[in-house]
Design an enzyme around this catalytic site. Structure first.
Site, PDB file in Angstrom:
ATOM      1  N   GLY A 227     -87.230 -19.656  64.371  1.00 20.58           N
ATOM      2  CA  GLY A 227     -87.987 -19.414  63.139  1.00 20.58           C
ATOM      3  C   GLY A 227     -88.393 -17.970  62.989  1.00 20.58           C
ATOM      4  O   GLY A 227     -87.671 -17.063  63.414  1.00 20.58           O
ATOM      5  N   ALA A 252     -75.469 -12.003  59.050  1.00 24.61           N
ATOM      6  CA  ALA A 252     -76.200 -11.744  57.797  1.00 24.61           C
ATOM      7  C   ALA A 252     -77.329 -12.740  57.521  1.00 24.61           C
ATOM      8  O   ALA A 252     -77.892 -12.728  56.422  1.00 24.61           O
ATOM      9  CB  ALA A 252     -75.261 -11.682  56.590  1.00 24.61           C
ATOM     10  N   ALA A 253     -77.683 -13.564  58.499  1.00 23.96           N
ATOM     11  CA  ALA A 253     -78.826 -14.472  58.284  1.00 23.96           C
ATOM     12  C   ALA A 253     -80.100 -13.648  58.047  1.00 23.96           C
ATOM     13  O   ALA A 253     -80.917 -13.970  57.187  1.00 23.96           O
ATOM     14  CB  ALA A 253     -79.003 -15.389  59.485  1.00 23.96           C
ATOM     15  N   GLY A 254     -80.233 -12.579  58.823  1.00 20.67           N
ATOM     16  CA  GLY A 254     -81.403 -11.705  58.658  1.00 20.67           C
ATOM     17  C   GLY A 254     -81.390 -11.039  57.285  1.00 20.67           C
ATOM     18  O   GLY A 254     -82.444 -10.830  56.672  1.00 20.67           O
ATOM     19  N   ASP A 255     -80.199 -10.714  56.801  1.00 20.57           N
ATOM     20  CA  ASP A 255     -80.097 -10.099  55.472  1.00 20.57           C
ATOM     21  C   ASP A 255     -80.460 -11.111  54.387  1.00 20.57           C
ATOM     22  O   ASP A 255     -81.118 -10.763  53.394  1.00 20.57           O
ATOM     23  CB  ASP A 255     -78.669  -9.577  55.236  1.00 20.57           C
ATOM     24  CG  ASP A 255     -78.268  -8.533  56.260  1.00 20.57           C
ATOM     25  OD1 ASP A 255     -79.162  -7.799  56.728  1.00 20.57           O
ATOM     26  OD2 ASP A 255     -77.076  -8.451  56.599  1.00 20.57           O
ATOM     27  N   ARG A 288     -72.507 -21.313  56.608  1.00 17.76           N
ATOM     28  CA  ARG A 288     -71.286 -20.882  55.904  1.00 17.76           C
ATOM     29  C   ARG A 288     -70.730 -19.626  56.562  1.00 17.76           C
ATOM     30  O   ARG A 288     -71.511 -18.786  57.024  1.00 17.76           O
ATOM     31  CB  ARG A 288     -71.616 -20.544  54.452  1.00 17.76           C
ATOM     32  CG  ARG A 288     -72.249 -21.694  53.710  1.00 17.76           C
ATOM     33  CD  ARG A 288     -72.815 -21.202  52.402  1.00 17.76           C
ATOM     34  NE  ARG A 288     -73.312 -22.300  51.605  1.00 17.76           N
ATOM     35  CZ  ARG A 288     -73.923 -22.169  50.441  1.00 17.76           C
ATOM     36  NH1 ARG A 288     -74.120 -20.966  49.941  1.00 17.76           N
ATOM     37  NH2 ARG A 288     -74.338 -23.208  49.785  1.00 17.76           N
TER      38      ARG A 288
END
Ligand code: RIB
Length: 316
Positions: A227, A252-255, A288
């Site tokens: 989290g 790119a999860a942080g983006d 994805r």
């Protein structure tokens, strides 16, 4: 009309090899597949924000190559305004990305045109920057440019979200101009000059406090499948658990988080609500493949949240 989100940052083409596992130094592994995706932390954050409904402009540089044409198209398809994206001689930024079946990755970035985004480009786009409701930036462009942008943000009292990635030591003068600092675990350790370590619950709070002491007004530690930990100037400290999803590619999860967080703040949500909503956007993105390709629309986020409330067990 509400103000625009302005992203000053990198634009890369991602060359992605899926592998059974990320190789160690000196090792060769046989890849499973190869694909290219539009990426770059700046462009990813711009696309993430625009897909969920933000009015977004990008300030950046592309090379005079075929990648540059593709990268501009990707931004425009998601409704990101690219008038302040300039083409310069040489190659566009590229990222060589290796992913494993758990969705983890290792990334090498070659800056290309991104290295030419200078303080003069901030001046050249000063009206756009001054008109922003929120500014987002990262560290894939020259530090002098980030520093200059931060000084302008502070002077104009425009909230600045700094994603300190790739991590490096940052001068306290820069951190003092940052409203939202959003490192992941590794970046947190580098910023604090500590060796890489998993941040246990106690260490998380300690690290967030240490980063606040360095000057940033608020800190959000992005902790992957644990989290995010929100530490606000008003003393709020809260761990928001991650949504449980099956990750196929965490690139790119942080983006996704940063772009969505900016939109939520612009829409008037409180910081904790904004972080929680942004965490949902990031959770969808990891299900994805690809960077910009993985960013959801606002209606996909609404459906995801509805489903997760129904199943109740989705949030861990
Ligand atoms: O944050 C993910 C991004 O980092 C990738 O899209 C890659 O381009 C690198 O910049």
């Amino acid at each position: 009309m509400s103000k625009r989100i302005v992203v000053v940052g990198s634009i890369n083409l991602d060359l992605v090899a899926a592998t059974p596992r990320i190789p160690i130094a000196g090792e060769t592994v046989a890849g499973l597949s190869f694909r290219t995706f539009p990426g770059g932390k700046g462009a990813n954050q711009a696309v993430a924000a625009a897909r969920v409904g933000g009015a977004v402009s990008m300030v950046g540089k592309l090379g005079a190559d075929a990648f540059g044409v593709q990268l501009r198209e990707s931004l425009e398809e998601s409704n990101v305004n690219t008038e302040a994206v300039e083409v310069v001689p040489g190659s566009s930024g590229v990222a060589l990305i290796t992913t494993d079946p758990k969705g983890q990755n290792a990334i090498t970035v070659v800056a290309g045109a991104n290295a030419q985004l200078s303080p003069a480009d901030i001046d050249a786009n000063i009206d756009l920057i001054r008109s922003a409701g929120i500014l987002l930036t990262q560290l894939e462009i020259p530090l002098a440019t980030v520093d200059y942008l931060a000084a302008i943000a502070a002077q104009e009292r425009i909230p600045l979200i700094l994603d300190p990635a790739p991590a490096r030591f940052l001068p306290p003068s820069l951190l003092k101009s940052v409203d939202w600092l959003t490192p992941n675990e590794t970046e947190t350790c580098i910023l604090l000059g500590r060796g890489p370590q998993e941040l246990s619950e106690n260490l998380t709070q300690d690290a967030a406090n240490a980063l606040l002491d360095c000057g940033s007004r608020n800190v959000i530690l992005k902790l992957g499948d644990r989290g995010c930990y929100v530490a606000l100037a008003d003393g709020t400290r809260q761990l928001l658990p991650a949504y449980a999803v099956k990750a196929v590619d965490t690139t790119a999860a942080g983006d996704a988080f940063n772009g969505a967080f900016a939109v939520a703040l612009m829409n008037g949500l409180e910081p904790l609500e904004s972080a929680s909503w942004a965490a949902a956007v990031a959770a969808i993105s990891v299900t994805r493949p690809g960077a910009q390709a993985s960013m959801p629309t606002a209606s996909e986020v609404a459906r995801f949240l509805e489903d997760s409330h129904c199943s109740k067990s989705t949030r861990v």
